[in-house]
Scaffold this motif. Structure first.
Motif, PDB file in Angstrom:
ATOM      1  N   ARG A   8       0.818  -1.215   0.000  1.00 20.02           N
ATOM      2  CA  ARG A   8       0.000   0.000   0.000  1.00 20.02           C
ATOM      3  C   ARG A   8       0.855   1.271   0.000  1.00 20.02           C
ATOM      4  NH1 ARG A   8      -5.458  -1.113   3.550  1.00 20.02           N
ATOM      5  NH2 ARG A   8      -6.285  -2.724   2.157  1.00 20.02           N
ATOM      6  N   LYS A   9       2.147   1.102   0.299  1.00 21.27           N
ATOM      7  CA  LYS A   9       3.029   2.282   0.232  1.00 21.27           C
ATOM      8  C   LYS A   9       3.001   2.879  -1.167  1.00 21.27           C
ATOM      9  CE  LYS A   9       7.222  -0.261  -0.926  1.00 21.27           C
ATOM     10  NZ  LYS A   9       7.546  -1.572  -0.374  1.00 21.27           N
ATOM     11  N   SER A  11       0.423   2.859  -3.330  1.00 16.12           N
ATOM     12  CA  SER A  11      -0.815   3.627  -3.515  1.00 16.12           C
ATOM     13  C   SER A  11      -0.671   5.029  -2.919  1.00 16.12           C
ATOM     14  CB  SER A  11      -1.985   2.914  -2.844  1.00 16.12           C
ATOM     15  OG  SER A  11      -2.075   1.605  -3.351  1.00 16.12           O
ATOM     16  N   ILE A  12      -0.096   5.048  -1.709  1.00 19.10           N
ATOM     17  CA  ILE A  12       0.056   6.360  -1.054  1.00 19.10           C
ATOM     18  C   ILE A  12       1.009   7.238  -1.853  1.00 19.10           C
ATOM     19  CG2 ILE A  12       0.919   7.514   1.023  1.00 19.10           C
ATOM     20  CD1 ILE A  12      -0.207   5.140   2.629  1.00 19.10           C
ATOM     21  N   ALA A  13       2.097   6.669  -2.321  1.00 21.09           N
ATOM     22  CA  ALA A  13       3.044   7.448  -3.119  1.00 21.09           C
ATOM     23  C   ALA A  13       2.373   7.967  -4.386  1.00 21.09           C
ATOM     24  CB  ALA A  13       4.256   6.593  -3.469  1.00 21.09           C
TER      25      ALA A  13
ATOM     26  N   PHE B 182      -4.788   7.885   5.949  1.00 23.37           N
ATOM     27  CA  PHE B 182      -3.699   7.253   5.185  1.00 23.37           C
ATOM     28  C   PHE B 182      -2.937   6.238   6.053  1.00 23.37           C
ATOM     29  CE2 PHE B 182      -4.230  11.318   2.898  1.00 23.37           C
ATOM     30  CZ  PHE B 182      -4.543  10.796   1.663  1.00 23.37           C
ATOM     31  N   PHE B 185      -5.057   3.269   6.436  1.00 26.31           N
ATOM     32  CA  PHE B 185      -5.014   2.540   5.169  1.00 26.31           C
ATOM     33  C   PHE B 185      -3.739   1.689   5.095  1.00 26.31           C
ATOM     34  CE2 PHE B 185      -3.288   2.748   0.772  1.00 26.31           C
ATOM     35  CZ  PHE B 185      -4.179   1.876   0.170  1.00 26.31           C
ATOM     36  N   ARG B 186      -2.621   2.298   5.414  1.00 23.59           N
ATOM     37  CA  ARG B 186      -1.354   1.595   5.329  1.00 23.59           C
ATOM     38  C   ARG B 186      -1.318   0.398   6.279  1.00 23.59           C
ATOM     39  NH1 ARG B 186       1.885  -1.369   5.874  1.00 23.59           N
ATOM     40  NH2 ARG B 186       4.156  -1.329   5.668  1.00 23.59           N
ATOM     41  N   LEU B 403       8.081  11.345  -0.018  1.00 25.72           N
ATOM     42  CA  LEU B 403       8.467  10.022  -0.495  1.00 25.72           C
ATOM     43  C   LEU B 403       9.623   9.471   0.332  1.00 25.72           C
ATOM     44  CD1 LEU B 403       8.115  10.430  -4.382  1.00 25.72           C
ATOM     45  CD2 LEU B 403       6.472   9.496  -2.733  1.00 25.72           C
ATOM     46  N   ILE B 406       8.229   8.144   3.545  1.00 26.13           N
ATOM     47  CA  ILE B 406       7.581   6.846   3.328  1.00 26.13           C
ATOM     48  C   ILE B 406       8.641   5.747   3.175  1.00 26.13           C
ATOM     49  CG2 ILE B 406       6.216   5.529   1.655  1.00 26.13           C
ATOM     50  CD1 ILE B 406       4.581   8.106   1.240  1.00 26.13           C
ATOM     51  N   GLU B 410       9.092   2.611   5.714  1.00 24.13           N
ATOM     52  CA  GLU B 410       9.020   1.213   5.304  1.00 24.13           C
ATOM     53  C   GLU B 410      10.240   0.399   5.745  1.00 24.13           C
ATOM     54  OE1 GLU B 410       6.665  -0.575   4.094  1.00 24.13           O
ATOM     55  OE2 GLU B 410       5.206   1.054   3.825  1.00 24.13           O
ATOM     56  N   TYR B 422       4.484   7.208   8.919  1.00 23.15           N
ATOM     57  CA  TYR B 422       3.324   7.448   8.064  1.00 23.15           C
ATOM     58  C   TYR B 422       2.440   8.567   8.601  1.00 23.15           C
ATOM     59  CZ  TYR B 422       3.873   3.979   4.422  1.00 23.15           C
ATOM     60  OH  TYR B 422       4.308   3.313   3.317  1.00 23.15           O
TER      61      TYR B 422
END
Ligand SMILES: [Zn+2]
Lengths: 626, 482
Positions: A8-9, A11-13, B182, B185-186, B403, B406, B410, B422
């Motif tokens: 899902r990372k 989708s967010i990106a 978000f 969601f993640r 980015l 993120i 991760e 996040y």
């Protein structure tokens, strides 16, 4: 440990990238494609301030101020820069009381401005006096969107010479379309010198591009004034008018209807151009004009009519001087031609028999000039009296028009009427071709009948006699901006084809008119005045009193024509008025205060106006009868 | 807890293990922001950027203080943040209640503590507390069990500070908490469909009311084509559909033009999109293209939704209902001026052109045509003075930062660090979208600052803490066992 949702990372990106792309597209549209925003930005920040140069001054021939300026201020508005909604009620009240208008008037004006444009400045109120401006200026910062612009109004310190100077007013739409220099709301000369010398007086307006902030505070010039244009002040005028004489003439003509025109014979410079009744030129300034103009226009004494240029009068006996000169030039009479005073031909008064041209002028004998004109018209060059009259009349016409009659002058005096010297065609139309002869037109001999002359032409005629046969076109301006005026029209010597020695005879006669004839009231101590009276009959009312003169006899300095409507004998009123002007001009004082007093006390206005009213009524009747 | 014996080695490690990319991006944004605050309020009387009587001088002090905060964060043990998250949260809630009782009202919002000449906005720091707490909460809750209890916990945790901030009359700041969607969601709490439809409906609803329909229709179509193109690399079909759209679009436009424009332009393009969709469906029946039908359905649904909202808003709603929605959306920040601020903001940005007017040359912002130019509308200064190029670079820096966060999130071994990362990204992203969106007329005027850019100590410090706690967590990720 593998996180179950780590995909899902992406989708967010992607969401982040989509938003960024949308923003960049939008920015590209706003910043690169859409040009209207750049225009709006300029509208926001740039203010085109028109810099009106102060209109130039007008001086008289001696450097006396005739027209100067006073500062007034216009209040302008840019609706978009006003705070949203309305000013709080209390502020509107404060503002309107400072302006001296009602809240309703303010709203109306603002409504109009908004309708015109949200972005562009438009005038809310015009010509705020310096006094109101002083209080307004201090408070104006509280009203974003409002600002003032200074301009100047004409002012006339001596309240004199209204018709000479003319007036300025807002330019009309036709003119703004024809001449792109003028924008709606600009001022332009409408009559008089203001009209003739519009471009000299107005100068050239400039534009200053200012940057302003949201509160309308100036923030300096745009690009260091690279696109600014500077205003150029016009040139002052030095007129030929002698303001003291002009003023004195106006004073003498108070309560009379008529005109005085005086000219310097050697140059054609107009020394005074009086018309009566007149008005205070300050009445037609700025916002006052809209109020006062209709009042003046409706006034039955017609103060807006410039009689010196526009009133067409029968010349009366002064025309005999021209007839004598033409007769001499055409050789139909000689220095010592004599005619008996045959009252059977035309009415006359009692006087010694005239045995010379000189005496005929001195006694102003009607039958004498009847005979002179008969000899001019019927020279016996054809057997038919009708054909003979045509030939004679044409010869007369060719000469008489050389005296500056029958046409207006090509000069800086505006709206001058040409008067009327009848032509052959005129009579052909009137009576039919070959159906008129001397008998039909004999009243021309004594300046009655179809001939009409405006006072300016009479004065010019006096100048011609003073110059013994030439004239410079009468004009009003001597200098433009310290430099002698260069207009070639004013330096063209107009020669009248009559021998100078004939003028000598006439001048002798005119001298006698004053010393021992009909114009003894025109005598001035130590100054030899030459003149000729006229008592012009007019069909509806008492005779007009006419006098033309020049002085001194040797090396004349002033030529003058005085016309007083319905005042009777020329020698009784017009002659003394002329002599007072001449004396004042030549000596700057009056030796006979009683003469002056008599003129000042003479009130002929009511009588003239009653004739006017009668004539107007008759005109209306005859029109309705048609 | 880490033993003190290893302290010296850890500090050396810290300088190497911190993510310098993020730090450099942070400093770039902060310094560009500072320079633009200088440009926005610049006047001839106070020319020195270091003049602390002016906003830019003060901002310099706030930046200095931020450096000190960074230092404090770096010398704090990384476990501290996870450990004390709930504690920080409770203190923050206390402060939010206190500010309601004792706070100072500024611009209608009771959101400020005033200590001397210094003002502090607890709502800014509440974001930090919320990020820490949601990270803590989600790191031990399981989305598969005790679903109701868990959701009550999560929504309560997010809802309490948001509600308190709404009570301060600062709805804009409260909306920021929506950004946690978000994070949810993640972490699998919210499905892809829910996120997609939820975001789509909100975006379409706002966009319909704020932007002009033409821009919206074209965006939707372009977006569909991008998704279509990205989903499956079927270049041939993609070009056919795009070609049909472009050709029919031009054709319809010409017909409409020839008929003296009986239809609005957005209807014209909607019609050509419909035609392209039909062709696409036919192609899809012949050769199955995955998701094609879905995309088309989405596009048509979106267009219908747009036109319906537009129609209801314009034709069905009464004047005062319209006004209430407008005010709610911030379309009319004050009842006096319909979109005056946005209008001026668009003028300022638009007047910048491609390359901008140059540093300190912006007339619109300098002469106060743009409201709130150093705080909420700081992006106008960038748009006006640095043009399309500068604006794009700034957006690019933000995207790079997001980015990067993120990416860092991760690679975390601990759930807490990842979720926190996040949360930070979500908050920054929401601020960025709304703030820049409103200056270019694509988002409602909600008064929230542009992170790192906008003038103001509270906001700068809050975002600095948010980001650097994450950098701190990231730096010690290797200390934890997976
Ligand atoms: Zn006689």
């Amino acid at each position: 440990m593998k996180n179950p949702y780590s995909d899902r990372k992406l989708s967010i990106a992607v969401i982040i990238l989509i938003i960024a792309v949308i923003f960049i597209i939008r920015l590209f549209y706003l910043q690169v494609i859409d040009k209207s925003l750049k225009l709006s930005a300029n509208n926001n920040v740039l203010r085109y301030v028109t810099i009106y140069p102060a209109r130039a001054f007008i001086f008289d021939r001696n450097g006396e101020m005739m027209v100067e300026n006073q500062a007034v201020y216009d209040l302008l508005v840019i609706p978009l820069q006003m705070p949203r909604g309305k000013y709080p009620g209390i502020d509107t009240l404060e503002l309107t009381s400072m302006l001296g208008v009602s809240v309703e008037e303010f709203r109306d004006a603002l409504g109009k401005a908004k309708k015109y444009s949200q972005y562009k400045p438009s005038v809310l109120f015009k010509q705020i006096s310096s006094m109101r401006y002083a209080t307004l200026q201090e408070k104006l910062f509280k009203y974003p969107g409002l600002f003032t612009q200074a301009r100047t109004l004409r002012t006339y310190p001596r309240k004199s010479a209204a018709h000479v100077l003319g007036y300025i007013g807002e330019v009309d739409e036709a003119k703004t379309k024809k001449n792109p220099y003028y924008k709606s709301g600009d001022y332009i000369g409408i009559s008089g010198l203001e009209l003739s010398y519009e471009e000299v007086l107005r100068g050239k307006k400039g534009v200053q591009i200012q940057m302003v902030d949201v509160h309308n505070r100036p923030k300096g010039s745009f690009q260091d004034g690279k696109y600014d244009t500077t205003a150029v002040v016009g040139h002052n005028l030095k007129t030929s008018i002698d303001l003291d004489i002009q003023e004195y003439g106006e004073k003498l003509m108070e309560n009379k209807v008529g005109s005085i025109v005086a000219i310097e014979p050697a140059t054609g410079e107009i020394l005074c151009m009086v018309t009566s009744p007149s008005y205070d030129p300050n009445l037609l300034v700025g916002s006052e004009r809209s109020k006062n103009y209709p009042v003046l226009a409706k006034d039955i004494s017609k103060p807006l009519l410039n009689r010196a240029l526009q009133a067409k009068y029968p010349p009366g006996s002064i025309f005999k001087v021209i007839q004598a000169l033409i007769g001499l030039q055409l050789g139909v009479i000689h220095e010592n031609t004599g005619f008996p005073c045959d009252k059977g031909l035309v009415n006359c008064h009692n006087h010694p028999t005239c045995t010379s041209v000189k005496q005929s002028i001195q006694h102003s004998c009607n039958p004498y000039f009847y005979k002179v004109f008969q000899r001019i018209i019927q020279q016996g060059k054809s057997r038919s009296i009708f054909t003979d009259s045509r030939i004679g009349f044409q010869a007369w016409y060719d000469l008489v028009t050389q005296f500056g009659l029958g046409k207006s002058f090509d000069s800086d005096i505006k709206y001058m009427k040409g008067g009327r010297i009848p032509t052959i065609n005129f009579y052909d139309k009137w009576y039919g071709k070959g159906r008129w002869a001397f008998q039909t037109i004999y009243s021309l001999s004594i300046g009655q009948g179809e001939v009409e002359i405006v006072p300016m032409q009479m004065a010019n005629f006096a100048a011609i006699v003073a110059n013994k046969g030439f004239y410079y076109t009468p004009h009003l301006v001597k200098e433009i901006g310290e430099e002698k005026i260069k207009d070639p029209r004013f330096y063209k010597k107009n020669i009248v084809p009559v021998n100078a020695n004939y003028f000598d005879m006439i001048i002798e006669g005119m001298s006698n008119v004053v010393s021992a004839g009909t114009a003894r009231l025109a005598q001035i101590k130590d100054i030899e005045v030459c003149g000729k009276t006229g008592t012009a009959q007019n069909p509806r009312g008492e005779d007009h009193s006419v006098f033309v003169a020049f002085a001194p006899k040797e090396n004349p300095k002033i030529a003058i024509a005085v016309y007083v409507e319905n005042a009777g004998f020329g020698g009784v009123w017009a002659a003394p008025i002329a002599s007072l002007i001449i004396e004042k001009y030549l000596t700057r004082k009056i030796s006979d205060p009683n003469k002056e007093l008599r003129i000042l006390e003479f009130n002929n206005l009511e009588k003239s106006l009653s004739f006017d009213k009668k004539r107007d009524r008759l005109n209306k009747k005859s029109q309705s009868a048609d | 807890m880490i033993k003190s014996a290893t302290d010296s080695t850890r500090k050396v490690n810290l300088l190497i293990s911190v993510d310098w990319t993020t730090i450099i991006l942070y400093f770039l944004l902060v310094i560009i922001g500072w320079v633009n605050i200088y440009a926005a309020v610049y006047n001839n009387e106070y020319q020195s950027i270091f003049d602390i009587s002016q906003k830019y001088g003060k901002q310099m002090l706030w930046i200095g203080a931020a450096l000190f905060i960074i230092l404090l964060i770096f010398i704090t043990d990384s476990n501290f943040f996870s450990f004390f998250a709930i504690f920080v949260y409770i203190i923050t809630i206390g402060l939010l209640i206190a500010v309601l009782l004792f706070g100072k009202e500024v611009n209608g919002a009771r959101a400020w503590f005033e200590i001397g000449s210094f003002r502090l906005q607890p709502a800014e720091f509440a974001k930090l507390a919320a990020c820490l707490t949601i990270a803590k909460l989600l790191s031990f809750l399981n989305p598969k069990t005790h679903i109701i209890r868990n959701w009550v916990l999560i929504l309560g945790m997010i809802g309490i500070p948001a509600a308190l901030i709404i009570l301060q009359n600062d709805t804009g700041t409260a909306l920021v908490y929506g950004a946690f969607v978000f994070v949810l969601f993640r972490e699998g709490w919210v499905s892809t469909k829910f996120l997609f439809f939820g975001v789509l409906v909100i975006v379409l609803f706002i966009a319909t009311l704020i932007t002009d329909p033409l821009f919206l229709v074209i965006s939707l179509i372009v977006l569909s084509l991008i998704i279509f193109g990205a989903m499956r690399r079927r270049l041939k079909e993609f070009s056919i559909v795009t070609g049909i759209f472009i050709v029919s679009g031009v054709l319809f436009y010409a017909i409409n033009y020839a008929l003296k424009k009986p239809f609005e332009l957005h209807y014209v393009f909607a019609a050509s999109a419909l035609l392209a969709s039909i062709v696409c469906v036919i192609i899809n029946i012949q050769i199955k293209i995955a998701n094609a039908i879905t995309i088309i359905a989405m596009l048509i649904a979106s267009l219908s939704f747009t036109f319906t909202v537009d129609y209801i808003f314009d034709k069905v709603l009464s004047e005062h209902q319209r006004l209430r929605i407008s005010v709610l959306l911030g379309m009319e920040t004050d009842l006096k001026g319909a979109g005056y601020n946005v209008h001026q903001s668009k003028i300022a940005i638009g007047s910048g052109g491609f390359l901008g007017k140059g540093f300190l040359k912006g007339t619109q912002t300098k002469y106060d045509f743009v409201p709130e130019q150093s705080t909420d509308f700081i992006f106008c200064t960038i748009g006006e003075e640095w043009g399309f190029l500068g604006s794009t670079i700034v957006i690019g820096l933000f995207v790079a930062l997001l980015l990067r966060i993120i990416f860092l999130a991760e690679r975390q071994r601990s759930h807490f660090s990842r979720i926190y990362g996040y949360a930070v990204a979500s908050i920054i992203f929401f601020h960025l979208t709304i703030n820049i969106g409103m200056t270019i007329g694509l988002a409602p005027v909600i008064g929230i600052p542009l992170p790192f850019f906008s003038y103001g100590g509270s906001s700068l410090w809050a975002f600095t803490m948010l980001l650097f706690i994450f950098i701190r967590l990231d730096a010690s990720r290797l200390e934890l066992l997976a």
